[in-house]
Design a protein around this motif. Structure first.
Motif, short mmCIF file in Angstrom:
data_model
loop_
_atom_site.label_atom_id
_atom_site.label_comp_id
_atom_site.label_asym_id
_atom_site.label_seq_id
_atom_site.Cartn_x
_atom_site.Cartn_y
_atom_site.Cartn_z
N ALA A 1 3.44 7.88 30.90
CA ALA A 1 3.22 6.18 30.60
C ALA A 1 3.34 6.36 29.11
O ALA A 1 3.71 5.38 28.76
N SER A 2 2.94 7.30 28.46
CA SER A 2 3.00 7.18 27.02
C SER A 2 4.42 7.12 26.49
O SER A 2 4.71 6.38 25.50
N THR A 3 5.24 8.29 27.10
CA THR A 3 6.70 8.05 26.81
C THR A 3 7.27 6.47 27.11
O THR A 3 7.99 6.15 26.33
N SER A 4 6.92 6.09 28.12
CA SER A 4 7.58 4.89 28.71
C SER A 4 7.14 3.79 27.73
O SER A 4 7.95 2.84 27.36
N ILE A 5 5.91 3.61 27.21
CA ILE A 5 5.38 2.73 26.33
C ILE A 5 6.18 2.98 24.75
O ILE A 5 6.36 2.04 24.32
N PHE A 6 6.32 4.18 24.54
CA PHE A 6 6.88 4.48 23.32
C PHE A 6 8.39 3.73 23.21
O PHE A 6 8.68 3.12 22.43
N PHE A 7 9.27 4.02 24.26
CA PHE A 7 10.60 3.34 24.37
C PHE A 7 10.44 1.85 24.42
O PHE A 7 11.24 1.15 23.87
N LEU A 8 9.47 1.30 25.14
CA LEU A 8 9.39 -0.32 25.34
C LEU A 8 9.11 -0.56 24.01
O LEU A 8 9.62 -1.89 23.92
N ASN B 1 16.89 1.37 28.41
CA ASN B 1 17.13 2.02 29.68
C ASN B 1 16.06 3.60 29.90
O ASN B 1 16.06 4.18 30.78
N GLY B 2 15.62 4.01 28.72
CA GLY B 2 14.70 4.96 28.73
C GLY B 2 13.64 4.79 29.78
O GLY B 2 13.55 5.89 30.59
N SER C 1 9.09 -10.11 28.41
CA SER C 1 8.95 -9.20 29.58
C SER C 1 8.73 -7.97 29.28
O SER C 1 7.81 -7.04 29.85
N THR C 2 9.32 -7.36 28.00
CA THR C 2 9.04 -5.98 27.61
C THR C 2 7.52 -5.93 27.30
O THR C 2 6.81 -4.82 27.43
N SER C 3 6.99 -6.84 26.48
CA SER C 3 5.34 -6.80 26.19
C SER C 3 4.92 -6.81 27.50
O SER C 3 3.87 -6.00 27.38
#
Length: 485
Positions: free
Chosen positions: A350-357, A390-391, A457-459
């Motif tokens: 989850a933390s990794t996904s938030i970093f990329f987003l 895409n990450g 949408s990203t937010s």
């Protein structure tokens, strides 16, 4: 070499051979799926009006020419993606109950026919909107078979690995590789007639479907191997033992809550509502809704955007726009691999996904604001956009889906993976359907509005993972305190 090690070698080597074969076949299968989805984005600028405000000129293919052309093209995307998302839920449910090899091969052959049928409209001189919508509806349904099947097959053969993020990050480059391949194929033959841009990718996916039908083994038990979750040791001197493919405890990763989930029989396929209630499934599913909305807007509209946006005061050709759009997917390949490596090292999906987003937001703003200054800057910012967009999309649809579908809470139920995968990706596909549709309407009022939609949408995608990310950080801090004492 002693007898024990001599007996282990014939067992280990065939297993490794079949694992590699499964990776290659499933990689090729989903590459072909994405290659066959790319033509609509490549031919948009040919089917629709050349531009409404850029002064390039008129043109188009009825019924997509004229001022309402972008709207109708967006509706075509909706027809495909909406039924793709609906089909995903059904396909995942079916895939857990049928022969995966035959089901996947059927989906590929049917997708090839549907893709070719769209292109055949060029030679048949079809101008009926109903025909194109019907073809896209059929194509969306059969294309939805692909993802639950390939994820389930890979899960059967590779079990639950602590390096799942890296493995899946590399393997999931099939989506970006397919986008690149489809863009190159569709763009290279566009000058001979837009029908060829559909016919060749349709033939490609059908041909790979034949290979899947002939050679894919969907489950190691079909060849007499034990399940992939068990360790297969190799006692040959000088060779490291094969790593046990065990799942890292879900609670340590912040994916699982403390509540208890009823034990599920390892043979009986899990129910749809039961899968929704599994810890972590709903937050990642809704996060993917918004992150896939962004990714698929680029997938379906980036060539059109490039074609109708001047770079250094010039407009590029249809063919050049299609080929340039592959830069986004090249960034996506590296982004998916990087997200997998980062999530493995941090043990925090989850933390990794938030970093990329989070970093995709300023990148999107920069691409829209400064991409028209020069071609070099456009390419660089497009690459970075693909990298960050895409990450998380890659990570959630592969490593996270497989992890949640094989978590300890369901006692290793091998028949839950396709259902969980279908729920997460199916929910994401609803967002994927919404993004291109909205773009078709919003783009007529200016592309700044489209990018604002993508940033919003990203937010929203970030908000769905905040709770899980907090749990991951809390667990990490607790581990450090415990290890320090």
């Amino acid at each position: 070499m002693d007898a024990a090690s001599h007996g282990a070698l014939p067992r280990r080597h065939p297993l490794l051979f079949h694992q590699i074969s499964v990776l290659l076949l499933t990689f090729s299968a989903y590459t072909a799926f994405h290659a066959s989805r790319k033509p609509p984005s490549i031919v948009k600028s040919v089917l629709g009006p050349e531009a409404l405000s850029s002064g390039i000129g008129g043109g188009g293919w009825p019924p997509f020419d004229g001022p309402s052309g972008p709207h109708r093209l967006g509706e075509l995307d909706l027809a495909f993606l909406f039924f793709y998302s609906l089909g995903m839920y059904l396909a995942g449910h079916v895939a857990d109950r049928v022969d995966l090899r035959r089901f996947l091969a059927f989906g590929m052959l049917a997708s090839g026919i549907a893709t070719a049928a769209f292109g055949a409209a060029y030679w048949w001189d079809v101008h009926s909107l109903g025909f194109f919508v019907a073809v896209q509806v059929a194509n969306g349904i059969v294309q939805s078979i692909g993802w639950p099947c390939v994820i389930a097959v890979v899960g059967n053969w590779f079990g639950k690995s602590p390096r799942r993020g890296l493995i899946m990050g590399v393997w999931n480059s099939n989506t970006s590789v397919g986008n690149i391949l489809g863009s190159i194929i569709a763009s290279s033959v566009l000058e001979f007639g837009w029908g060829w841009s559909f016919l060749l990718p349709g033939f490609l996916i059908a041909a790979v479907g034949v290979l899947v039908w002939a050679f894919l083994v969907s489950d190691p038990r079909d060849l007499g191997f034990e399940t992939a979750a068990k360790e297969v040791e190799m006692n040959e001197p000088g060779v490291e033992p094969v790593e046990v493919l065990d799942l890292v405890n879900g609670e340590e990763m912040g994916l699982l809550g403390s509540e208890q989930t009823p034990e599920v029989d390892s043979v009986t396929a899990i129910g749809f509502l039961e899968a929704w209630r599994l810890p972590g499934v709903a937050p990642f599913a809704f996060c993917l809704f918004f992150s896939k909305l962004v990714a698929f807007t680029f997938l379906y509209w980036l060539p059109f955007y490039i074609r109708h946006t001047d770079v250094a005061g010039k407009h590029v050709s249809h063919k050049t726009a299609g080929i340039l759009s592959t830069i986004f997917d090249v960034g996506g390949v590296l982004g998916g691999v990087s997200a997998g490596i980062m999530s493995d090292r941090l043990n925090a999906r989850a933390s990794t996904s938030i970093f990329f987003l989070f970093f995709s937001i300023p990148t999107l703003i920069a691409y829209r604001s400064y991409g028209s200054i020069s071609m070099q800057l456009n390419i660089g910012l497009m690459f970075l956009s693909g990298y960050f967009v895409n990450g998380p999309y890659s990570l959630i649809t592969t490593a996270v889906s497989a992890e949640l579908g094989t978590q300890d809470m369901i006692k290793g139920n091998s028949r839950a993976l396709a259902t969980v995968t279908a729920i997460i990706d199916g929910t994401g596909s609803v967002g994927a359907a919404l993004g291109p549709l909205l773009t078709g309407y919003i783009s007529t009022r200016g592309w700044n509005n489209v990018f604002l939609m993508l940033i919003c949408s990203t937010s929203l995608a970030i908000t769905f993972l905040i709770h899980l990310a907090k749990a991951e950080v809390s667990n990490k801090m607790s581990e450090r305190i415990t290890s320090g004492t």
